[in-house]
Motif scaffolding. Sequence first.
Motif, PDB file in Angstrom:
ATOM      1  N   ALA A 223     -39.885 -12.212 -15.306  1.00 46.72           N
ATOM      2  CA  ALA A 223     -40.552 -13.103 -14.352  1.00 46.72           C
ATOM      3  C   ALA A 223     -40.101 -12.826 -12.925  1.00 46.72           C
ATOM      4  CB  ALA A 223     -40.281 -14.559 -14.719  1.00 46.72           C
ATOM      5  N   GLN A 224     -38.831 -12.537 -12.745  1.00 49.78           N
ATOM      6  CA  GLN A 224     -38.326 -12.265 -11.396  1.00 49.78           C
ATOM      7  C   GLN A 224     -38.939 -10.993 -10.812  1.00 49.78           C
ATOM      8  OE1 GLN A 224     -34.199 -12.425 -12.505  1.00 49.78           O
ATOM      9  NE2 GLN A 224     -33.961 -14.544 -11.849  1.00 49.78           N
ATOM     10  N   ALA A 225     -39.137  -9.981 -11.654  1.00 49.07           N
ATOM     11  CA  ALA A 225     -39.789  -8.758 -11.187  1.00 49.07           C
ATOM     12  C   ALA A 225     -41.247  -9.020 -10.833  1.00 49.07           C
ATOM     13  CB  ALA A 225     -39.687  -7.669 -12.254  1.00 49.07           C
ATOM     14  N   ILE A 226     -41.922  -9.805 -11.669  1.00 46.85           N
ATOM     15  CA  ILE A 226     -43.314 -10.158 -11.400  1.00 46.85           C
ATOM     16  C   ILE A 226     -43.438 -10.908 -10.081  1.00 46.85           C
ATOM     17  CG2 ILE A 226     -45.252 -11.589 -12.185  1.00 46.85           C
ATOM     18  CD1 ILE A 226     -44.312 -10.950 -15.079  1.00 46.85           C
ATOM     19  N   SER A 227     -42.567 -11.887  -9.887  1.00 49.92           N
ATOM     20  CA  SER A 227     -42.659 -12.704  -8.669  1.00 49.92           C
ATOM     21  C   SER A 227     -42.391 -11.863  -7.427  1.00 49.92           C
ATOM     22  CB  SER A 227     -41.684 -13.886  -8.743  1.00 49.92           C
ATOM     23  OG  SER A 227     -40.338 -13.459  -8.652  1.00 49.92           O
ATOM     24  N   TRP A 228     -41.502 -10.881  -7.533  1.00 48.98           N
ATOM     25  CA  TRP A 228     -41.254 -10.009  -6.383  1.00 48.98           C
ATOM     26  C   TRP A 228     -42.495  -9.178  -6.069  1.00 48.98           C
ATOM     27  CZ3 TRP A 228     -41.129  -4.622  -5.697  1.00 48.98           C
ATOM     28  CH2 TRP A 228     -40.695  -4.216  -4.415  1.00 48.98           C
ATOM     29  N   LEU A 229     -43.138  -8.626  -7.088  1.00 48.65           N
ATOM     30  CA  LEU A 229     -44.336  -7.820  -6.861  1.00 48.65           C
ATOM     31  C   LEU A 229     -45.468  -8.638  -6.241  1.00 48.65           C
ATOM     32  CD1 LEU A 229     -44.385  -5.629 -10.092  1.00 48.65           C
ATOM     33  CD2 LEU A 229     -44.044  -4.814  -7.748  1.00 48.65           C
ATOM     34  N   LEU A 230     -45.514  -9.926  -6.537  1.00 52.32           N
ATOM     35  CA  LEU A 230     -46.537 -10.795  -5.962  1.00 52.32           C
ATOM     36  C   LEU A 230     -46.207 -11.204  -4.531  1.00 52.32           C
ATOM     37  CD1 LEU A 230     -47.227 -13.236  -8.946  1.00 52.32           C
ATOM     38  CD2 LEU A 230     -48.698 -11.353  -8.191  1.00 52.32           C
ATOM     39  N   SER A 231     -44.952 -11.098  -4.154  1.00 53.70           N
ATOM     40  CA  SER A 231     -44.482 -11.672  -2.889  1.00 53.70           C
ATOM     41  C   SER A 231     -44.729 -10.756  -1.702  1.00 53.70           C
ATOM     42  CB  SER A 231     -42.978 -11.970  -2.989  1.00 53.70           C
ATOM     43  OG  SER A 231     -42.231 -10.762  -2.916  1.00 53.70           O
ATOM     44  N   ASP A 232     -44.575 -11.330  -0.519  1.00 50.34           N
ATOM     45  CA  ASP A 232     -44.700 -10.555   0.718  1.00 50.34           C
ATOM     46  C   ASP A 232     -43.604  -9.507   0.847  1.00 50.34           C
ATOM     47  OD1 ASP A 232     -46.945 -11.960   1.424  1.00 50.34           O
ATOM     48  OD2 ASP A 232     -45.872 -13.383   2.719  1.00 50.34           O
ATOM     49  N   ALA A 233     -42.509  -9.686   0.106  1.00 48.82           N
ATOM     50  CA  ALA A 233     -41.433  -8.689   0.140  1.00 48.82           C
ATOM     51  C   ALA A 233     -41.906  -7.357  -0.424  1.00 48.82           C
ATOM     52  CB  ALA A 233     -40.229  -9.193  -0.652  1.00 48.82           C
ATOM     53  N   ALA A 234     -42.984  -7.396  -1.225  1.00 47.09           N
ATOM     54  CA  ALA A 234     -43.549  -6.173  -1.808  1.00 47.09           C
ATOM     55  C   ALA A 234     -44.881  -5.826  -1.152  1.00 47.09           C
ATOM     56  CB  ALA A 234     -43.729  -6.348  -3.314  1.00 47.09           C
ATOM     57  N   SER A 235     -45.030  -6.181   0.114  1.00 51.89           N
ATOM     58  CA  SER A 235     -46.327  -6.070   0.787  1.00 51.89           C
ATOM     59  C   SER A 235     -46.846  -4.641   0.925  1.00 51.89           C
ATOM     60  CB  SER A 235     -46.250  -6.724   2.179  1.00 51.89           C
ATOM     61  OG  SER A 235     -45.256  -6.088   2.970  1.00 51.89           O
TER      62      SER A 235
END
Length: 248
Positions: A223-235
């Motif tokens: 879940a933490q990896a998924i949330s990072w990919l969805l976030s602006d941090a992975a823009s």
Amino acid sequence: MKKVALVTGASRGIGKATALLLAEQGYDVGVNYRQDHIAANKVVEAIIAQGGKAVALQADIADEEQVVAMFARLMAELGPITALVNNAGILFQQSTIENLTAARINNVLSTNVTGYFLCCREAVKIMSARHGGNGGAIVNVSSAAARLGSPGEYVDYAASKGAVDTLTTGLSLEVAAQGIRVNGVRPGFIYTEMHASGGEAGRVDRVKSLLPMQRGGEPIEVAQAISWLLSDAASYVTGSFIELAGGK
């Protein structure tokens, strides 16, 4: 911009962990489920208890009409989708190829592949700049099985996840200019209820000593990896995959 996420297969396992984490991060969450309304409602209740907003959305993602209806309800109750997590998936009893039937293979592909395509299609219609949308992000939950093949156990499941990887790559290129990022995660041996569906609830404990990290993974780690990919941090990340298989 208001953040609205749809997580398919969110009543248990990786989907549940992802729905709860996204809610903590400020998303309104559509909690999709196919059958277990009690479990889905518990996820919704947990999100609301934390001060978030969520709605349980019943739909079999293999059914086109149900997918269309689910997205319509998500729009009506939470607003335009900004994040899609394609997570719902099925597998059946461990088997070698001699015992695979067309019915089993088609059931696996209908949910694990067609279902992902349908949800991506509906999300793109809303997110795409070409359709007046404000962009968004999609994460497809694949599996390390797409690389490893799951010989003697779930070759049909592994093949379906290989198709998910191809969808992820192709769609990421197709919609990049429309403001939509598409990425994937490949979990390995994670402690979820899915293993029981294959007839071996303790499968992770059986194989964990064979993994470089010597342990199984937890749903929250995916879940933490998924949330990072969805976030602006992975823009600036699209068409990429995160391996979550303990080094396997």
